[in-house]
Design an enzyme around this catalytic site. Structure first.
Site, PDB file in Angstrom:
ATOM      1  N   ASN A  11      44.832  28.948  36.775  1.00  0.00           N
ATOM      2  CA  ASN A  11      46.104  29.558  37.184  1.00  0.00           C
ATOM      3  C   ASN A  11      46.293  29.306  38.672  1.00  0.00           C
ATOM      4  OD1 ASN A  11      48.285  31.168  37.757  1.00  0.00           O
ATOM      5  ND2 ASN A  11      47.270  33.111  37.297  1.00  0.00           N
ATOM      6  N   LYS A  13      48.806  30.078  40.438  1.00  0.00           N
ATOM      7  CA  LYS A  13      49.634  31.109  41.100  1.00  0.00           C
ATOM      8  C   LYS A  13      50.698  30.403  41.948  1.00  0.00           C
ATOM      9  CE  LYS A  13      45.847  34.293  40.551  1.00  0.00           C
ATOM     10  NZ  LYS A  13      45.153  35.501  40.990  1.00  0.00           N
ATOM     11  N   HIS A  97      50.342  38.933  33.552  1.00  0.00           N
ATOM     12  CA  HIS A  97      49.303  38.872  34.596  1.00  0.00           C
ATOM     13  C   HIS A  97      49.437  40.129  35.449  1.00  0.00           C
ATOM     14  CE1 HIS A  97      47.010  37.682  38.084  1.00  0.00           C
ATOM     15  NE2 HIS A  97      46.457  36.762  37.335  1.00  0.00           N
ATOM     16  N   GLU A  99      49.370  40.583  38.484  1.00  0.00           N
ATOM     17  CA  GLU A  99      50.247  40.432  39.648  1.00  0.00           C
ATOM     18  C   GLU A  99      51.710  40.599  39.244  1.00  0.00           C
ATOM     19  OE1 GLU A  99      48.573  36.701  40.892  1.00  0.00           O
ATOM     20  OE2 GLU A  99      46.726  37.747  41.440  1.00  0.00           O
ATOM     21  N   GLU A 169      41.367  40.476  32.446  1.00  0.00           N
ATOM     22  CA  GLU A 169      41.256  40.279  33.888  1.00  0.00           C
ATOM     23  C   GLU A 169      41.214  41.639  34.581  1.00  0.00           C
ATOM     24  OE1 GLU A 169      42.705  36.080  35.098  1.00  0.00           O
ATOM     25  OE2 GLU A 169      44.340  37.484  35.338  1.00  0.00           O
ATOM     26  N   GLY A 175      40.636  37.798  42.822  1.00  0.00           N
ATOM     27  CA  GLY A 175      40.792  37.388  44.217  1.00  0.00           C
ATOM     28  C   GLY A 175      39.896  38.146  45.178  1.00  0.00           C
ATOM     29  N   SER A 215      37.584  36.107  39.808  1.00  0.00           N
ATOM     30  CA  SER A 215      36.564  35.500  40.669  1.00  0.00           C
ATOM     31  C   SER A 215      35.577  34.602  39.915  1.00  0.00           C
ATOM     32  CB  SER A 215      35.818  36.579  41.471  1.00  0.00           C
ATOM     33  OG  SER A 215      36.725  37.298  42.295  1.00  0.00           O
TER      34      SER A 215
HETATM   35  P1  13P Z   1      40.697  34.629  40.934  1.00  0.00           P
HETATM   36  O1  13P Z   1      39.899  33.660  40.122  1.00  0.00           O
HETATM   37  O2  13P Z   1      41.223  34.047  42.215  1.00  0.00           O
HETATM   38  O3  13P Z   1      39.978  35.913  41.117  1.00  0.00           O
HETATM   39  O4  13P Z   1      42.026  34.969  40.075  1.00  0.00           O
HETATM   40  C1  13P Z   1      41.899  35.301  38.748  1.00  0.00           C
HETATM   41  C2  13P Z   1      43.244  35.297  38.145  1.00  0.00           C
HETATM   42  O5  13P Z   1      44.077  36.129  38.473  1.00  0.00           O
HETATM   43  C3  13P Z   1      43.554  34.255  37.165  1.00  0.00           C
HETATM   44  O6  13P Z   1      44.745  34.522  36.518  1.00  0.00           O
END
Ligand code: 13P
Length: 252
Positions: A11, A13, A97, A99, A169, A175, A215
């Site tokens: 992803n 983002k 997601h 976010e 997740e 992150g 992560s």
């Molecule tokens: P990270 O791998 O940067 O922690 O992000 C995970 C994520 O949100 C994948 O959709």
């Protein structure tokens, strides 16, 4: 009991321009040329979807959008529909997601409509669920996961469930560099599978693939993938670097 092909999804983002995406894909294809036993998905921003699809022509790597609207078309400024994604060859879409839930107020009712709209258009949903730090500390992780599954999958039939992907997740691991231990991830994912067995049926729940995200890196993918119920990974930050994502794919 049922063979579930591993899935590694990257992803991106809100990262990468078209130029950067094209360079990434060319290098990535060379690096993963011999990775056969794993399904690979790249999830670029909307602006790069067409270019990435084009660069991947002839390869089995799938391309996912990171969001879509539930209506087929309409006066929804800034939104993109499933039909629009389908037309440019997009096979999958990330929905819900954390976010999107956190910054764009998406709720489970919206997600139920998005899941239905994606499937109706022939696009495979990747539904994300996961608890916050506070929810975990308060001991309400399972309640949160169950309510997200009940809500987001409200309109899905048992026959459709294995055709979609679920991503666990935990928000506290996204992150942050604070990966869930394989034990924590396995515990949550096996709870998700048990919940789906009750919500749908045990056969559908045994077949649906459930990914872990938060992560994930080349250093921890191996131990995560060794867990019985973890069928793959949804990788954020570590998917932006082509070398590191290719290593994750190979280790997955
Ligand atoms: P990270 O791998 O940067 O922690 O992000 C995970 C994520 O949100 C994948 O959709």
């Amino acid at each position: 009991m049922s063979e579930r092909t591993p899935v590694i999804a990257g992803n991106w983002k809100m990262f990468k321009t078209n130029t950067e995406a094209a360079a990434y894909v060319a290098e990535f294809l060379a690096l993963v040329a011999d990775a056969r036993a794993v399904e690979i998905i790249l999830c670029p921003p909307f602006t790069c979807l067409s270019a990435v699809r084009r660069e991947l022509a002839g390869s089995s790597v799938r391309v996912a959008a990171q969001n879509m609207h539930f209506e087929v078309e309409g006066a929804y400024t800034g939104e993109v529909s499933a039909a629009m994604l389908k037309e440019i060859g997009i096979s999958d879409v990330i929905l819900g997601h954390s976010e999107r839930r956190q910054y764009f107020c998406e709720n489970d009712a919206d997600l139920a409509r998005k899941v239905t709209a994606a499937m109706a258009a022939g696009i495979r949903p990747i539904l994300c669920v996961g608890e916050s730090d506070q929810e975990r500390e308060a001991g309400s992780t399972n309640d949160k996961l169950k309510s997200q599954l009940d809500g987001g999958l409200a309109a899905v039939t048992p026959g459709q469930l294995p055709d979609m992907l679920i991503a666990y997740e935990p928000i506290w691991a996204i992150g942050t560099g604070k990966t869930a231990t394989p034990e924590i991830a396995e515990e949550a994912i096996s709870f998700i599978r048990e919940t789906l067995a009750r919500q749908f049926n045990p056969e559908a729940a045994a077949r649906v693939r459930i990914l872990y995200g938060g992560s994930v890196s080349p250093g921890n993918i191996g131990e995560l993938m060794a867990a019985e119920n973890i069928d793959g990974a949804l990788v954020g930050g570590a998917s932006l670097d082509v070398g590191s994502f290719a290593r994750i794919v190979k280790l997955g």
